[in-house]
Design a protein around this motif. Sequence first.
Motif, mmCIF file in Angstrom:
data_model
loop_
_atom_site.group_PDB
_atom_site.id
_atom_site.type_symbol
_atom_site.label_atom_id
_atom_site.label_comp_id
_atom_site.label_asym_id
_atom_site.label_seq_id
_atom_site.Cartn_x
_atom_site.Cartn_y
_atom_site.Cartn_z
ATOM 1 N N ARG A 308 0.833 -1.208 0.000
ATOM 2 C CA ARG A 308 0.000 0.000 0.000
ATOM 3 C C ARG A 308 0.866 1.256 0.000
ATOM 4 N N LEU A 309 1.975 1.214 0.724
ATOM 5 C CA LEU A 309 2.893 2.348 0.755
ATOM 6 C C LEU A 309 3.446 2.624 -0.632
ATOM 7 N N GLY A 310 3.779 1.589 -1.375
ATOM 8 C CA GLY A 310 4.283 1.772 -2.732
ATOM 9 C C GLY A 310 3.269 2.425 -3.648
ATOM 10 N N ARG A 311 1.993 2.109 -3.451
ATOM 11 C CA ARG A 311 0.950 2.704 -4.300
ATOM 12 C C ARG A 311 0.694 4.169 -3.937
ATOM 13 N N LEU A 312 0.836 4.516 -2.672
ATOM 14 C CA LEU A 312 0.524 5.863 -2.233
ATOM 15 C C LEU A 312 1.689 6.841 -2.380
ATOM 16 N N THR A 313 2.905 6.365 -2.303
ATOM 17 C CA THR A 313 4.073 7.250 -2.276
ATOM 18 C C THR A 313 4.145 8.216 -3.451
ATOM 19 N N PRO A 314 3.836 7.821 -4.703
ATOM 20 C CA PRO A 314 3.921 8.789 -5.812
ATOM 21 C C PRO A 314 3.071 10.042 -5.604
ATOM 22 N N GLY A 315 2.019 9.971 -4.808
ATOM 23 C CA GLY A 315 1.182 11.142 -4.568
ATOM 24 C C GLY A 315 1.606 11.962 -3.376
ATOM 25 N N PHE A 316 2.623 11.515 -2.644
ATOM 26 C CA PHE A 316 3.079 12.243 -1.470
ATOM 27 C C PHE A 316 4.007 13.380 -1.860
ATOM 28 N N ARG A 317 4.019 14.423 -1.034
ATOM 29 C CA ARG A 317 4.999 15.491 -1.180
ATOM 30 C C ARG A 317 5.219 16.132 0.187
ATOM 31 N N GLY A 318 6.314 16.852 0.298
ATOM 32 C CA GLY A 318 6.612 17.545 1.546
ATOM 33 C C GLY A 318 6.804 16.588 2.704
ATOM 34 N N ALA A 319 6.156 16.896 3.817
ATOM 35 C CA ALA A 319 6.320 16.109 5.039
ATOM 36 C C ALA A 319 5.832 14.676 4.852
#
Length: 497
Positions: A308-319
């Motif tokens: 799940r972390l791999g799927r969500l990480t591309p949308g993360f930014r900043g903190a």
Amino acid sequence: MTRARSFALALITLPGAGCVYYNAMWGAERLARDARRFEARGQEAQAKLSWGRAAVKAESVLARHPRSGWADDALVLQGEGLARSGSCTAAAGPLARALTVVSEEELRERAAIAAAECMVVLGKPEGAGRLLVPVLGSQDGRRRSRAAYLSGLAALAQGDPGSAVELFARSHESLAGPARVRALLAAGRVEAALALVDSVAHRNGDEASWTEVLDKVGWTAGAVSAADALDRLLARGRLSAGARGRLLLADGDRLHAERLVDRAATRYEAVAALVPDSVEAGLARLRGLLLQVSLVREPADLDSVVGRLGRLTPGFRGAALAGSRVLRLQIEAIRSGDSSEMRAFRAAELARDSLAAPRLAASLFLRFAAGHPGSLFAPKALIAAGQLRPDAVDSVERVLRSNYAASPYTLAFHGAASPAFQAAEDSLAIAFGVARHVPVAVTGTRIRAPRPGPRGPELDPIVGLTAPRAAARPSPPRDRPPGRPSQRPPERPEDRP
């Protein structure tokens, strides 16, 4: 008398240089009016900038025309502008002088309010309360309301929440409502505080005020009460979407800290739905992953989290992006399968202290004790597992008594004196690369099992604003032209002398 005629009379009485300082003072008053408008709209940064510019303009008027009819106005506005712009140290001098030499009631009240506000900010509530006593009976409703609000803050800072509640009730300031809720909580009147949220929510949209209120509710009455108060606020308040998202995120964190996983997950999902492309949404999704981690029992259960972390990480930014990288490293350290003594013990502590996954940590501590029964730290691991799994306490107790009765950790766990305990802790700290203070001798004392964690420096004391000394007698007001610059339109070029 009409505004135009009054302005014309003012020009007749202002020969030569009088026009110059009159226009300069009008400009300073205009900047102060702009600052008040910004404050009313919640634009604090712009308000402070305008107050600072008004202070500079007023100081210029005072320096060039110290004996003019509006010198007192300029002096008060200089101190007021500095105080409201956040420069309380610089404001101390002008405000102290104004309270000494100015006799006009309106100006003295404005100076007293500005000086009291700085005293509250700088931790001098006693002096603030004394200065505001006369202003509480002012003929001007706005100054009276402001004085009641500041007096309430001073009373609350001095540990008198009962008086603060009454003072806040007398104020019409937008911040007085949330402040009254805080005072009720400090007085132990939780139900009254929660009920008041309904009536004041629609009048105040200040995010910082409500953040402080909700934190206070959570600390006083628990995360569930704070969540209920937030629901009332969101239903009736006038907060922006970003502010709502941040308040929901903080509420989810409070619920998570009290192990209310389902309600915390609902809050995080609400943030992601409300502001989907924001930094707060990324943090909420990351917090949702941490909730999932907190329920894991075995290292193998982390596989779904990694996916799940791999799927969500591309949308993360900043903190959120930085946090996701840290989470990945922590999970990799636990899943590495390294069974060496120090790495295995470190993985268990990592699960407990960093990931807040008590079930996983208990499993890792028990696995460490079983895999390294001869280790100096095996009894420490058993004790940690017993603290995380109450159902295992009895079995842990039996193993400690039968196999590790002489261990310094077992002795410390039972409250017995153990000079070797500190040495064992030091050796573990050295193995982990943690700097420690020189230990204090514990021979003959009873000590508790330690809880490792960072320690920070103490804050330096803040230098406060001292109350200005009262003058023997204020000087009489100077003669001035009719009208006040704040009441005049700007001068036209053809009107100049």
